[in-house]
Design a protein around this motif. Structure first.
Motif, PDB file in Angstrom:
ATOM      1  N   PHE A  42      66.975   0.067   6.706  1.00  0.00           N
ATOM      2  CA  PHE A  42      67.420  -0.403   5.397  1.00  0.00           C
ATOM      3  C   PHE A  42      68.804  -1.027   5.483  1.00  0.00           C
ATOM      4  CE2 PHE A  42      64.414   2.899   3.812  1.00  0.00           C
ATOM      5  CZ  PHE A  42      63.574   2.018   3.147  1.00  0.00           C
ATOM      6  N   PHE A  43      69.626  -0.477   6.357  1.00  0.00           N
ATOM      7  CA  PHE A  43      71.001  -0.953   6.409  1.00  0.00           C
ATOM      8  C   PHE A  43      71.406  -1.454   7.792  1.00  0.00           C
ATOM      9  CE2 PHE A  43      75.506  -0.162   7.298  1.00  0.00           C
ATOM     10  CZ  PHE A  43      76.073  -1.016   6.372  1.00  0.00           C
ATOM     11  N   PHE A  44      71.127  -0.669   8.822  1.00  0.00           N
ATOM     12  CA  PHE A  44      71.612  -1.005  10.158  1.00  0.00           C
ATOM     13  C   PHE A  44      70.868  -2.180  10.760  1.00  0.00           C
ATOM     14  CE2 PHE A  44      72.566   3.746  10.490  1.00  0.00           C
ATOM     15  CZ  PHE A  44      73.919   3.574  10.275  1.00  0.00           C
TER      16      PHE A  44
ATOM     17  N   PRO B  44      83.876   0.420   0.526  1.00  0.00           N
ATOM     18  CA  PRO B  44      82.869   1.459   0.275  1.00  0.00           C
ATOM     19  C   PRO B  44      82.303   1.925   1.617  1.00  0.00           C
ATOM     20  CG  PRO B  44      82.025  -0.697  -0.351  1.00  0.00           C
ATOM     21  CD  PRO B  44      83.452  -0.899   0.052  1.00  0.00           C
ATOM     22  N   PRO B  45      81.636   3.082   1.665  1.00  0.00           N
ATOM     23  CA  PRO B  45      81.209   3.656   2.942  1.00  0.00           C
ATOM     24  C   PRO B  45      80.401   2.708   3.829  1.00  0.00           C
ATOM     25  CG  PRO B  45      80.986   5.292   1.224  1.00  0.00           C
ATOM     26  CD  PRO B  45      81.395   4.014   0.539  1.00  0.00           C
ATOM     27  N   ALA B  46      79.483   1.931   3.262  1.00  0.00           N
ATOM     28  CA  ALA B  46      78.653   1.057   4.101  1.00  0.00           C
ATOM     29  C   ALA B  46      79.521   0.040   4.836  1.00  0.00           C
ATOM     30  CB  ALA B  46      77.614   0.327   3.233  1.00  0.00           C
TER      31      ALA B  46
ATOM     32  N   LEU C  24      69.671   5.377   5.286  1.00  0.00           N
ATOM     33  CA  LEU C  24      69.281   5.436   3.874  1.00  0.00           C
ATOM     34  C   LEU C  24      70.496   5.610   2.969  1.00  0.00           C
ATOM     35  CD1 LEU C  24      66.047   7.626   3.570  1.00  0.00           C
ATOM     36  CD2 LEU C  24      66.414   5.320   2.692  1.00  0.00           C
ATOM     37  N   GLN C  25      71.407   6.487   3.364  1.00  0.00           N
ATOM     38  CA  GLN C  25      72.593   6.719   2.538  1.00  0.00           C
ATOM     39  C   GLN C  25      73.417   5.443   2.396  1.00  0.00           C
ATOM     40  OE1 GLN C  25      73.666   9.492   0.749  1.00  0.00           O
ATOM     41  NE2 GLN C  25      71.575  10.125   1.150  1.00  0.00           N
TER      42      GLN C  25
ATOM     43  N   ARG D 142      77.180   1.980  -1.278  1.00  0.00           N
ATOM     44  CA  ARG D 142      77.806   0.921  -2.077  1.00  0.00           C
ATOM     45  C   ARG D 142      79.091   1.384  -2.754  1.00  0.00           C
ATOM     46  NH1 ARG D 142      72.369   0.031  -3.639  1.00  0.00           N
ATOM     47  NH2 ARG D 142      72.691   1.133  -5.603  1.00  0.00           N
ATOM     48  N   GLY D 143      79.400   2.656  -2.627  1.00  0.00           N
ATOM     49  CA  GLY D 143      80.670   3.140  -3.172  1.00  0.00           C
ATOM     50  C   GLY D 143      80.571   3.697  -4.574  1.00  0.00           C
TER      51      GLY D 143
END
Lengths: 595, 234
Positions: free
Chosen positions: B40-42, B110-112, B77-78, B85-86
């Motif tokens: 989803f993100f990486f 934000p964390p991502a 996922l997180q 997204r913060g």
């Protein structure tokens, strides 16, 4: 200017937590039309807090689903007035609430009374040790202006509202075995029996007793029996599920403002609550003697003015002070000149603790917990011991609690264990079921350089300046914490089956207060109660000196913080204020004390 | 193009990680059944980096490593969701260079974004050798160096964020795709979300022998069963 003005109400109440709903209940049933403005959403124990969905450690304990959203409003922080304050960008040290019930739905339920001497702290120490004992420039402790005898009926009433379980130590002057012998005389016993105790807290109590101290069960709002409160609410016995702090209780087993008060009030003709109603300010009359109502932003983002005869400020302590500052209510505290009162005497809580590692035949089952499950001694709380040679005022209870074994955070590891890797992993596994804790829950004196004011740089989403907190542990409290931690260690060393222990002192040498690690949601002061308008924001009835139709509730009233959790004392004050509103102010609105 | 998570993680084995392929039973509940979809993100390289890093935090012993327990999937996922997204983070400036440790997180990300920037900044390491190309001792040294000295605010913030996320992923309820087969809960003996101890709390020093069960009601395997499975599969 406000876009829209609503019809006038008798009373507008800012905040739908413990104090706001208590005010609404008492005043609505006294014939006043009450409007409660809650900045968060509707939620209810039955539909929102039911297990197992509520038992989600990540969502509630670590991603703060029930708490306030700091992206909307936060505060800035610095340790000393010379530093530049920066925003608290995420929650950490304390967890204010948002939504119906406020932080009252995610409290632990430890419900204490103040000691008689707590409420007369300055005169108590002056009487006992002389004026010079409090001459330290670092300390601005003062009397509350209301005595234990005056508060007792109201402390007692809240114990009934919340169904507190405990063992009385002093009923009408008669000292009882198994209770807290230092407590002020109570008119009657707790409404419910104490909680059952697991092995870890039992070992603490045995060790403390061996040293001649007086252990007793922590007074608990985690219910110990089926119970009906004075408002008719039905509560159930606690299951010791270990999801208490940071969670709502779907079992109806932890007293909270929703099940104890709201459910018994909703539907009353005199009661209305509006959700997603974010109060921007308290509005003042042109003569500057009264408030005219409050302005809030509603769920559509529109500004609304709600006129009212009486304003009850029942937001969380920090946000009550913020509202006063952005509304221009009272004179802001000026640190350099030591003038003004709003924001003065902000205090916190001073914590030091030992994690205790037991022999492997001690199985603590830490996941069997409850927020107020534990044993304590009060032998080292304010004035309960001779402090003449110790060089500090205040003190705290020393206790052992078993609140939870949720493994994201419950990872007791011996001193010297690395923070990650194989050795860490092994230590977490080996100690999880064989550990306990002993905590000094220490008081926090007021100090001139600890205060709240408005930040010059940062704003909330509404464009208002953020509250600015300036705080570090005063020298007095550092001495108190060091002394208290020595007592903690003595008890640990007297306990059976202890292999080793590791200590932490939040107010230790070289340790500055940090907003990062969770400590307690016990922020106090900033709008303190008293009998002198030069050193207090409200008079002894909780009524603002400057605006007689504004009444203030909550821990912002504490002139300095106690060695106890604040909910019991602040709810005693709330019912005391409400009694005087009903009997004295509403029949004849005026200042209840001469300034 | 779709990448199997299993395939991405397999590259780590090829690069010399002591851990073998993640051992997974068939997906245990509807929430966690996400095998075979893209990240989803990486991207793949980020996923390999993260797998190597979190397995230094939580290595394999009698209990699974972080990546074996689904921690990379959890973090993915997180970071793709509201947390990444913060949400709940105050991100208004200004962001001064000089901050106090007592003031907490003060970066504008934000964390991502922090994790993406962090990987980019620290990848390559002190001597130009990528984390995934190092042997175990080299990886331990690499991650240890990140924790000891604060290379930069981004590197320091990234390390703290990754350690927090790895811990969350190993011990949070399995509905979030980590803590697979209740690896973290079995390791410590946490029974999970179904909790009713009124008649047990004051029984002192008595074991409470239940298998863990999460929010989705899926019973967990006991430790003995798990170890047997592990030895069978090599």
């Amino acid at each position: 200017m406000a876009a829209r003005t609503l019809p006038k109400t008798d009373v507008v109440i800012i905040g739908g937590g413990w104090t706001g709903l208590a005010a609404a209940y008492e005043l609505a049933n006294n014939g006043q039309r009450c409007v409660v403005l809650e900045r968060g959403r509707y939620r209810h124990d039955a539909t929102y807090f039911a297990g197992p969905g509520e038992h989600d450690d990540l969502k509630y304990a670590h991603q703060y689903e029930h708490m306030m959203d700091v992206s909307t409003q936060t505060l800035t922080f610095r340790n000393t007035p010379e530093q530049t304050a920066l925003p608290m960008r995420r929650l950490g040290s304390f967890l204010p609430g948002q939504g119906l019930g406020g932080a009252g739905i995610h409290w632990n339920g430890q419900n204490w009374r103040p000691l008689p001497q707590d409420l007369q702290m300055r005169s108590f120490y002056v009487d006992r040790y002389g004026e010079q004992f409090l001459s330290d420039d670092d300390i601005t402790v003062q009397d509350w202006g209301v005595t234990y005898e005056e508060l007792e009926p109201h402390l007692d009433f809240f114990e009934r509202v919340a169904g507190i379980g405990g063992a009385a130590g002093n009923v009408g002057g008669e000292i009882r075995e198994g209770g807290n012998p230092f407590e002020g005389p109570r008119s009657r016993d707790y409404p419910n029996p104490p909680m059952k105790q697991p092995i870890a807290t039992t070992l603490f109590a045995q060790g403390a007793a061996q040293l001649g101290y007086n252990p007793f069960p922590i007074p608990s709002a985690n219910l110990t029996a089926a119970y009906e409160n004075p408002y008719g609410a039905q509560l159930h016995p606690c299951t010791y599920c270990g999801f208490c702090e940071r969670f709502g209780c779907g079992y109806y087993a932890k007293a909270d403002p929703i099940i104890c008060i709201y459910d018994r009030l909703v539907g009353h003709d005199n009661f209305e609550i509006r959700f997603n109603a974010y109060v921007m300010r308290v509005d003042k009359s042109s003569d500057g003697k009264t408030a005219t109502g409050v302005t809030y932003v509603d769920e559509d983002g529109q500004e609304v003015f709600q006129p009212a005869d009486i304003v009850c400020m029942c937001a969380y302590s920090l946000w009550n002070v913020h509202l006063m500052l952005v509304s221009g209510l009272g004179e802001p505290y000026d640190f350099r000149n030591r003038t003004g009162t709003v924001g003065r005497n902000y205090a916190y809580q001073t914590l030091a603790a030992a994690t205790v590692f037991f022999e492997k035949d001690i199985l603590t089952n830490p996941f069997m917990g409850a927020g107020a499950l534990g044993m304590a001694i009060d032998d080292f709380n304010t004035g309960n011991f001779d402090q003449g040679d110790l060089g500090f005022v205040g003190g705290g209870y020393i206790g052992s609690t078993q609140t939870n074994g949720r493994p994201i955070a419950y990872q007791p590891t011996p001193a010297g264990t690395p923070g990650f890797g194989l050795e860490w992993k092994r230590a977490v596994r080996d100690n999880y079921n064989h550990s306990g804790g002993v905590l000094l829950h220490g008081s926090s004196v007021a100090s001139p350089s600890n205060f709240l004011d408005l930040d010059p740089t940062y704003t909330d989403v509404f464009g208002r300046p953020l509250l600015r907190m300036t705080f570090d542990f005063p020298e007095n409290d550092r001495r108190m914490a060091a002394y208290g931690l020595e007592r903690v260690v003595e008890i640990v060393e007297a306990m059976d089956s202890v292999v080793s222990y590791a200590t932490v002192n939040r107010a230790g040498p070289e340790q500055n207060y940090s907003v990062v690690p969770y400590q307690t949601t016990h922020n106090t002061g900033g709008a303190v109660i008293g009998t002198d308008p030069g050193t207090s924001v409200v008079n002894r009835y909780g009524q603002m000196w400057d605006y007689h139709n504004v009444f203030v509730f909550g821990a912002c009233l504490f002139p300095q913080n106690l060695g106890y959790n604040p909910t019991g004392p602040l709810m005693g004050l709330a019912y005391w204020t409400l009694e005087h509103m009903k009997n004295a102010y509403i029949p004849n609105p005026r200042p209840l004390m001469d300034a | 193009m779709k990448f199997s998570r299993r395939a991405v993680l397999a590259h780590i084995g090829a690069a010399g990680l002591s851990a073998a392929l993640p051992v997974r039973s068939p997906a245990q509940n509807a929430y966690a059944d996400l095998e075979g979809r893209p990240w989803f993100f990486f991207n793949d390289e980020q996923a390999r980096f993260v797998a190597a890093m979190v397995d230094i935090f939580i290595p394999e012993d009698e209990f699974p490593s972080a990546s074996q327990a689904g921690v990379v999937d959890f973090i993915d996922l997180q970071l793709a969701g509201p947390y990444g997204r913060g949400e709940g983070l105050y991100l208004q400036g200004p962001f001064p260079e000089s901050t106090l440790p007592t003031q907490g997180y003060q970066l504008p990300y934000p964390p991502a974004e922090l994790v993406s920037r962090g990987i980019e900044e620290v990848e390559g390491g002190q001597d130009g050798i990528r984390l995934v190309d190092r042997d175990l001792a080299g990886r331990e040294a690499f991650v240890g160096a990140l924790s000891g000295t604060q290379q930069s605010p981004v590197a320091g913030g990234f390390f703290d964020e990754m350690l927090k996320l790895a811990n969350w992923g190993y011990f949070a309820d399995p509905i979030y795709d980590g803590n697979r087969d209740y690896a973290g809960w079995r390791m410590v003996g946490f029974p999970g979300a179904h909790a009713y101890y009124l008649s047990f709390v004051d029984k002192h020093n008595v074991p409470y022998p239940v298998d863990p069960k999460g929010i989705a009601h899926v019973p967990g395997e006991g430790p003995a069963e798990f170890l047997e499975t592990r030895s069978r599969e090599g």
